[in-house]
Design a protein around this motif. Sequence first.
Motif, PDB file in Angstrom:
ATOM      1  N   ASP A  39       0.835  -1.208   0.000  1.00 17.71           N
ATOM      2  CA  ASP A  39       0.000   0.000   0.000  1.00 17.71           C
ATOM      3  C   ASP A  39       0.865   1.251   0.000  1.00 17.71           C
ATOM      4  OD1 ASP A  39      -2.303  -1.503  -0.041  1.00 17.71           O
ATOM      5  OD2 ASP A  39      -2.630  -1.398   2.126  1.00 17.71           O
ATOM      6  N   ASP A  40       1.948   1.241   0.795  1.00 14.71           N
ATOM      7  CA  ASP A  40       2.844   2.390   0.843  1.00 14.71           C
ATOM      8  C   ASP A  40       3.585   2.558  -0.480  1.00 14.71           C
ATOM      9  OD1 ASP A  40       2.159   3.129   3.405  1.00 14.71           O
ATOM     10  OD2 ASP A  40       3.746   1.937   4.339  1.00 14.71           O
ATOM     11  N   GLN A  41       4.003   1.435  -1.067  1.00 13.34           N
ATOM     12  CA  GLN A  41       4.705   1.504  -2.345  1.00 13.34           C
ATOM     13  C   GLN A  41       3.855   2.182  -3.412  1.00 13.34           C
ATOM     14  OE1 GLN A  41       5.957  -2.438  -3.420  1.00 13.34           O
ATOM     15  NE2 GLN A  41       7.649  -2.481  -1.951  1.00 13.34           N
ATOM     16  N   ALA A  42       2.566   2.015  -3.320  1.00  9.27           N
ATOM     17  CA  ALA A  42       1.663   2.609  -4.308  1.00  9.27           C
ATOM     18  C   ALA A  42       1.632   4.136  -4.206  1.00  9.27           C
ATOM     19  CB  ALA A  42       0.250   2.050  -4.128  1.00  9.27           C
ATOM     20  N   GLU A  43       2.082   4.678  -3.057  1.00 14.62           N
ATOM     21  CA  GLU A  43       2.035   6.120  -2.834  1.00 14.62           C
ATOM     22  C   GLU A  43       3.392   6.804  -3.032  1.00 14.62           C
ATOM     23  OE1 GLU A  43      -0.789   7.751  -2.300  1.00 14.62           O
ATOM     24  OE2 GLU A  43      -1.846   5.844  -2.473  1.00 14.62           O
ATOM     25  N   TRP A  44       4.482   6.043  -2.900  1.00 17.16           N
ATOM     26  CA  TRP A  44       5.818   6.625  -3.012  1.00 17.16           C
ATOM     27  C   TRP A  44       6.249   6.696  -4.483  1.00 17.16           C
ATOM     28  CZ3 TRP A  44       9.798   6.965   1.214  1.00 17.16           C
ATOM     29  CH2 TRP A  44       9.199   6.982   2.476  1.00 17.16           C
ATOM     30  N   TYR A  45       7.385   7.328  -4.726  1.00 18.88           N
ATOM     31  CA  TYR A  45       7.951   7.433  -6.074  1.00 18.88           C
ATOM     32  C   TYR A  45       9.328   6.781  -6.073  1.00 18.88           C
ATOM     33  CZ  TYR A  45       4.465  11.143  -6.901  1.00 18.88           C
ATOM     34  OH  TYR A  45       3.313  11.868  -7.034  1.00 18.88           O
ATOM     35  N   CYS A  46       9.439   5.659  -6.762  1.00 26.91           N
ATOM     36  CA  CYS A  46      10.729   4.986  -6.882  1.00 26.91           C
ATOM     37  C   CYS A  46      11.119   4.937  -8.359  1.00 26.91           C
ATOM     38  CB  CYS A  46      10.670   3.569  -6.304  1.00 26.91           C
ATOM     39  SG  CYS A  46      12.268   2.714  -6.339  1.00 26.91           S
ATOM     40  N   PHE A  47      12.175   5.677  -8.702  1.00 29.71           N
ATOM     41  CA  PHE A  47      12.647   5.726 -10.086  1.00 29.71           C
ATOM     42  C   PHE A  47      13.928   4.898 -10.202  1.00 29.71           C
ATOM     43  CE2 PHE A  47      10.328   9.648  -9.242  1.00 29.71           C
ATOM     44  CZ  PHE A  47       9.456   9.707 -10.316  1.00 29.71           C
ATOM     45  N   GLU A  48      13.945   3.993 -11.172  1.00 27.60           N
ATOM     46  CA  GLU A  48      15.094   3.101 -11.347  1.00 27.60           C
ATOM     47  C   GLU A  48      15.721   3.290 -12.731  1.00 27.60           C
ATOM     48  OE1 GLU A  48      14.375  -1.049 -10.145  1.00 27.60           O
ATOM     49  OE2 GLU A  48      12.334  -0.421  -9.634  1.00 27.60           O
ATOM     50  N   ARG A  49      17.062   3.360 -12.736  1.00 24.35           N
ATOM     51  CA  ARG A  49      17.836   3.382 -13.986  1.00 24.35           C
ATOM     52  C   ARG A  49      17.200   4.316 -15.025  1.00 24.35           C
ATOM     53  NH1 ARG A  49      17.296  -1.810 -12.301  1.00 24.35           N
ATOM     54  NH2 ARG A  49      15.685  -2.247 -13.847  1.00 24.35           N
ATOM     55  N   PHE A  50      17.014   5.551 -14.629  1.00 29.09           N
ATOM     56  CA  PHE A  50      16.290   6.507 -15.474  1.00 29.09           C
ATOM     57  C   PHE A  50      17.195   7.490 -16.204  1.00 29.09           C
ATOM     58  CE2 PHE A  50      16.615   8.061 -11.144  1.00 29.09           C
ATOM     59  CZ  PHE A  50      17.136   9.325 -11.303  1.00 29.09           C
ATOM     60  N   LYS A  51      18.509   7.311 -16.085  1.00 34.04           N
ATOM     61  CA  LYS A  51      19.435   8.310 -16.619  1.00 34.04           C
ATOM     62  C   LYS A  51      19.244   8.559 -18.119  1.00 34.04           C
ATOM     63  CE  LYS A  51      23.838   7.404 -16.223  1.00 34.04           C
ATOM     64  NZ  LYS A  51      25.194   7.270 -15.621  1.00 34.04           N
ATOM     65  N   MET A  52      18.900   7.534 -18.866  1.00 30.92           N
ATOM     66  CA  MET A  52      18.773   7.697 -20.314  1.00 30.92           C
ATOM     67  C   MET A  52      17.388   8.177 -20.749  1.00 30.92           C
ATOM     68  SD  MET A  52      21.688   7.281 -21.549  1.00 30.92           S
ATOM     69  CE  MET A  52      21.240   7.274 -23.287  1.00 30.92           C
ATOM     70  N   SER A  53      16.546   8.498 -19.780  1.00 29.58           N
ATOM     71  CA  SER A  53      15.199   8.949 -20.137  1.00 29.58           C
ATOM     72  C   SER A  53      15.233  10.263 -20.911  1.00 29.58           C
ATOM     73  CB  SER A  53      14.346   9.114 -18.872  1.00 29.58           C
ATOM     74  OG  SER A  53      14.924  10.063 -17.991  1.00 29.58           O
ATOM     75  N   LEU A  54      16.245  11.079 -20.683  1.00 26.06           N
ATOM     76  CA  LEU A  54      16.347  12.336 -21.436  1.00 26.06           C
ATOM     77  C   LEU A  54      16.637  12.089 -22.903  1.00 26.06           C
ATOM     78  CD1 LEU A  54      18.288  14.740 -19.036  1.00 26.06           C
ATOM     79  CD2 LEU A  54      15.884  14.800 -19.670  1.00 26.06           C
ATOM     80  N   HIS A  55      17.237  10.942 -23.211  1.00 30.34           N
ATOM     81  CA  HIS A  55      17.522  10.605 -24.611  1.00 30.34           C
ATOM     82  C   HIS A  55      16.337   9.912 -25.271  1.00 30.34           C
ATOM     83  CE1 HIS A  55      19.556   9.285 -28.213  1.00 30.34           C
ATOM     84  NE2 HIS A  55      19.300   8.028 -27.921  1.00 30.34           N
ATOM     85  N   SER A  56      15.680   9.048 -24.515  1.00 29.54           N
ATOM     86  CA  SER A  56      14.608   8.242 -25.104  1.00 29.54           C
ATOM     87  C   SER A  56      13.294   9.003 -25.238  1.00 29.54           C
ATOM     88  CB  SER A  56      14.378   6.981 -24.253  1.00 29.54           C
ATOM     89  OG  SER A  56      14.052   7.326 -22.921  1.00 29.54           O
ATOM     90  N   GLU A  57      13.129  10.080 -24.477  1.00 30.65           N
ATOM     91  CA  GLU A  57      11.881  10.843 -24.524  1.00 30.65           C
ATOM     92  C   GLU A  57      11.776  11.636 -25.823  1.00 30.65           C
ATOM     93  OE1 GLU A  57       8.233  12.524 -23.218  1.00 30.65           O
ATOM     94  OE2 GLU A  57       9.402  10.827 -22.458  1.00 30.65           O
ATOM     95  N   LYS A  58      10.715  11.394 -26.583  1.00 26.33           N
ATOM     96  CA  LYS A  58      10.486  12.138 -27.811  1.00 26.33           C
ATOM     97  C   LYS A  58       9.807  13.471 -27.472  1.00 26.33           C
ATOM     98  CE  LYS A  58       9.995   8.055 -30.782  1.00 26.33           C
ATOM     99  NZ  LYS A  58       9.112   7.322 -31.722  1.00 26.33           N
TER     100      LYS A  58
END
Length: 199
Positions: A66-85
Amino acid sequence: FSGYAWSFSLNKYEIYAMRATDPCRPAEGGLSQTKVPTNLLLTPDKTFHSFGHQALSYYNRELSEDDQAEWYCFERFKMSLHSEKDLSRQSKIAAANGRELRIGTVFAHVLRYFRDKALDECNAEAETQIVLEDIEWVITVPAIWNNAAKQMMREAAYKAGLASESKPDRVKIALEPESASLYCKSLKHHISAGKDETA
């Protein structure tokens, strides 16, 4: 993985690397590392909780479903700036539970964490007090990133307090391969100069 290194201007060839431990290996006293996984954990109200090994460990081991559903856990997101169109200030990235947050905000949390940790480590080694205004930051990014991604990183650096639009020179964005090449070339000259002095 992410990390940082730093040196004093009086001796730029003496490099200090980030000191981090892996809490998942207590038998080894927490394995010392100079880079950690690019994992970020934010509380439900979007404030910083932890980064690296600690972020994923706390999210998976200490929080209920239940707590996990409320928190923000971002994993291995460094390349998101490249992959985002069509990258823009409004672009978002999804956490492990699907909750979204603006990419710039996510990167600002990471840079602020590195800022505070690096400043603490600098002061532990320095003979005099170091403040943020004394530091020139160089953020290295993958060579494949486009200009929009680099600008997003710069804006995240401003938001993290590394610099500002009125004082932009305190932050430089550099390509990873070029930075490595320049350092190796500079180190080669430094070593050669040292040999000449002792000859």
